[in-house]
Design an enzyme around this catalytic site. Sequence first.
Site, PDB file in Angstrom:
ATOM      1  N   MET A 269       1.032  -1.277  -0.048  1.00 12.11           N
ATOM      2  CA  MET A 269      -0.043   0.146   0.053  1.00 12.11           C
ATOM      3  C   MET A 269       0.886   1.114  -0.003  1.00 12.11           C
ATOM      4  O   MET A 269       1.797   1.375   0.711  1.00 12.11           O
ATOM      5  CB  MET A 269      -0.763  -0.180   1.225  1.00 12.11           C
ATOM      6  CG  MET A 269      -1.857   1.261   1.522  1.00 12.11           C
ATOM      7  SD  MET A 269      -2.901   1.430   0.048  1.00 12.11           S
ATOM      8  CE  MET A 269      -2.952   3.393   0.061  1.00 12.11           C
ATOM      9  N   GLU A 304       4.575   0.682  -5.962  1.00  7.82           N
ATOM     10  CA  GLU A 304       4.209   1.709  -5.050  1.00  7.82           C
ATOM     11  C   GLU A 304       4.848   2.903  -4.997  1.00  7.82           C
ATOM     12  O   GLU A 304       4.254   4.060  -4.548  1.00  7.82           O
ATOM     13  CB  GLU A 304       4.514   1.098  -3.480  1.00  7.82           C
ATOM     14  CG  GLU A 304       3.710  -0.658  -3.421  1.00  7.82           C
ATOM     15  CD  GLU A 304       2.188  -0.423  -3.610  1.00  7.82           C
ATOM     16  OE1 GLU A 304       1.573   0.697  -3.808  1.00  7.82           O
ATOM     17  OE2 GLU A 304       1.715  -1.483  -4.014  1.00  7.82           O
TER      18      GLU A 304
HETATM   19  N1  BES Z   1      -3.277   0.684  -3.859  1.00  8.94           N
HETATM   20  C1  BES Z   1      -3.050  -0.591  -3.827  1.00  8.94           C
HETATM   21  C2  BES Z   1      -3.257  -1.491  -2.541  1.00  8.94           C
HETATM   22  C3  BES Z   1      -4.700  -1.591  -2.330  1.00  8.94           C
HETATM   23  C4  BES Z   1      -5.565  -2.567  -3.083  1.00  8.94           C
HETATM   24  C5  BES Z   1      -5.526  -1.097  -1.456  1.00  8.94           C
HETATM   25  C6  BES Z   1      -6.632  -2.827  -3.071  1.00  8.94           C
HETATM   26  C7  BES Z   1      -6.745  -1.224  -1.305  1.00  8.94           C
HETATM   27  C8  BES Z   1      -7.580  -2.056  -2.102  1.00  8.94           C
HETATM   28  C9  BES Z   1      -1.439  -1.028  -4.146  1.00  8.94           C
HETATM   29  O1  BES Z   1      -0.806   0.040  -4.700  1.00  8.94           O
HETATM   30  C10 BES Z   1      -1.213  -2.058  -4.970  1.00  8.94           C
HETATM   31  O2  BES Z   1      -1.873  -2.149  -6.056  1.00  8.94           O
HETATM   32  N2  BES Z   1      -0.969  -3.362  -4.567  1.00  8.94           N
HETATM   33  C11 BES Z   1      -0.963  -4.319  -5.308  1.00  8.94           C
HETATM   34  C12 BES Z   1       0.457  -4.780  -5.566  1.00  8.94           C
HETATM   35  C13 BES Z   1       1.006  -4.176  -6.911  1.00  8.94           C
HETATM   36  C14 BES Z   1       2.321  -4.688  -7.245  1.00  8.94           C
HETATM   37  C15 BES Z   1      -0.030  -4.698  -8.111  1.00  8.94           C
HETATM   38  C16 BES Z   1      -1.264  -5.501  -4.370  1.00  8.94           C
HETATM   39  O3  BES Z   1      -1.840  -5.170  -3.362  1.00  8.94           O
HETATM   40  O4  BES Z   1      -1.761  -6.571  -5.018  1.00  8.94           O
HETATM   41 ZN    ZN Z   2      -1.138   0.392  -6.849  1.00 11.73          ZN
END
Ligand code: BES
Ligand code: ZN
Length: 851
Positions: A269, A304
């Site tokens: 996150m 991130e």
């Molecule tokens: N902003 C997201 C995390 C998130 C996902 C918060 C769903 C709330 C709901 C973060 O930037 C993200 O995309 N994380 C991915 C990993 C990324 C490398 C694709 C994840 O958590 O899988």
């Molecule tokens: Zn993301």
Amino acid sequence: MLALPGALLHAQRLPQTVRPEHYSLSLVPNLKDATFTGSEKIDVLVEQPVDSITLNAAEIKFDSVTTQVNGKTLKATVSEDAEKQQATFTFNRTLPAGRMTLAIEYSGILNNELRGFYLSKTAKRNYAVTQFEPTDARRAFPSFDEPGYKATFDVSLSIDKNDTAISNTNIVSDTPGPLVGEHTIRFATTPKMSTYLVAFLVGDFQCVSGESDGVPIRACATPDKVQYGRFALSAAEFVLHYYNTYFGIRYPMPKLDLIALPDFEAGAMENFGAITYRETDMLLNEKTASVAAEKRVAEVVAHEMAHQWFGDMVTMQWWNNIWLNEGFATWMEDKPVAAWKPEWKIPEDVATDLNDTLNLDAQRVTRTIRAEANTPDQINEMFDGITYGKAAAVLLMVENYEGAEVFRRGVHNYLQAHMYGNATAEDFWSAQTEVSHRPIDKIMDSFISQPGEPVLNFGEPQSGSVTVSQQRFFLNPKVKPEKAQTWSMPVCFKAGGEEQDCEVLTAAQQALHAPQAEFLFGDAKGRGYYRYIYPASAYAAIVSHVESGLSPEERISLLGNEWAQVHANTASVGDYLNLAAAVKDDTSAAVVTTALGAVEAIDGRIANTPEEHAKLAAWVNANFKPAYERLGAPSAEDGPEKRELRAALFGALGAVGKDPDVIAQAKQITEKYLADPASVDNTLAQPALTIAASNGDAALFDRLQKTFEDTSDPQIGEGALRRLVEFRNPELEQRALEYAVSGKVKNQDAAIVLAISLEIPETHDRAWTFIQQSWDKVQAQITTSMGAYLIRGTGYFCSAEKRDEVTSFFAAHKVAASADALTRAGNAISDCIELRSAQEPKLQEWMTGQK
Ligand code: BES
Ligand code: ZN
């Protein structure tokens, strides 16, 4: 999805009359009792006189709410609407327009739901940590919890004197008290930012430190794991400098922390200046990690960090445009990683991801990238393969068309224009249209606002041109487009070995320039967001040049396309297998992985009798074992691509080929790995563990379970846990399923383990029975967004009977934020039913034709 009238949905949004400007937050978490108290001041601007102020709050107990008007203290009555997660403050008089400060005293709970202000636990102790995106800051502090309401924040935490705290900015003071045995840490004021990006973390975290372009960077974890943070730290150092240069805007915070948390629902996150991670997405031991684990950590770090600019500094106005955040970061993450480790061949992995996304978007029911989302459940459902994969793919196609440097300038201009503010899709593509002088707005709008993807039908090239028509593509041959759809897209040809300038296709049918050549391939570089069909002779010419005339990315595109055409019944499974055989000696790990992934799917989904499986096994071994043997045993000199190629071949020879030598080798490698992970190539150990477990006995099960429970290395632990559901012996399968929901497996992992067991044809029936019969236990172990994850696993069935069971079970047992996942699971099962019924006879026919 629940059908609420539009007005009711909008009632979840806050009124526009009052805007927050600054929050001062003093929090006192009690890690033993799992509670906290908060003392909050919100400076607000009242835009027009109001009788009350409404903001967001969930599971908050208000002790007092006051404000000052004309030097007089006014006390508010608080009315709460739990359904809408709102609280309304009424002051007994109209509040004048202008600035005022709300003072709020309250308390809350450190929950077990992995969202809001929550409790995370290790065997040793408790931690208090946060996860606010998308709508859970309101569980930690009453707030105007919408991304458009940006404000500055002062955070202060009073905690045990032996603990430390981490938040978005640097520490400005650390003083003893207020109680004996405590200290109070105050953090510097943040820049203007959205509530969902605030973070505060309390515990005995320890860090390794570095810096990049003068910005201090730390990688932090629980004390036993801090050394595993070094790899992520060096990735972050490289990436920060890379992004400073790329964006032409310096990293905006005084420091950057990466923190691995023992319990974490997502992967990571992007909290501004304080990025939180699931342990396995940040921590690894460089001596034993697989290439895949290193790539994953680097990509998550880069993803991130991209958000720090794109998302954190400039934020979408509302969640309907969450693709601006996630699609962008998903597209961006590959650039610095590719530059950091060229030997990883990241562009080939990008081409592989594109195939997955195109398959997802070719289901009967899909959604547009930009979509209405109002309730927390709807907003949570937006974080899917369309927001991430499709939006990233559209950006890749557009960048390819504009040229990387022009596109970069568009990104820079967009960020510069909206710094510390909010923006929309139009803002982004207008910036790109302006710098490129090309119709980027039309292209992007056609992909952002329409569901699905086109398939291009290429005609026979004639005197310098080729006729191309487009229509919507579906994987399932029974599904027909309901209405005509056209997209605007750049089509880029490779004629013979030569790449041509891209041309924009806008009409349903159009002639494009195409020189006469030995072969004409309509997806140069493999970056088009479309599928394609050629006349038989043109296709044959491409296939005969697959190794000599196409790049690895183009081969991945061709393989993915042919596999999609097999689904659509415009190609036969035999055509696919012939194409796979044509790349059997390819040295690209991603190409071979793509080909073998489909072969594995043919084995799991189309082949349906022992004889068919046996013939496919013989074919796989005959074609791919020589390539495996040529690679020889792992050596310290092997680069990452060779290691990944060997692992891909080994995995398929074991899983599809059931090759006895390979199975025996897998068992040996697994033995050595479990005794000493540093004694084997960990990239090869991954398929070896899977093969050994799927052919394994109770003794191996016990060892894997013990490894999972004892190890402090997150990668080794996760690997062992996931293999527990690979065993085919029914008793061991039962043990694994029960273990997954026993409470010994963290909530963050339980659904993942169950989903894997649903994905394996040999185990999924029993897994499904178990999940239904033990639903109470299952439900108790999965947190909100993991429900959709579990449901996705049910999409791997291949019969109408199972489809009906899945649909009716989840109609009766509601899972939050999973309506789309359930629809897609049903679609996926239907697609498989059609695939098998059309292609199984063709598989038999093809097999008869093989000597
Ligand atoms: N902003 C997201 C995390 C998130 C996902 C918060 C769903 C709330 C709901 C973060 O930037 C993200 O995309 N994380 C991915 C990993 C990324 C490398 C694709 C994840 O958590 O899988
Ligand atoms: Zn993301």
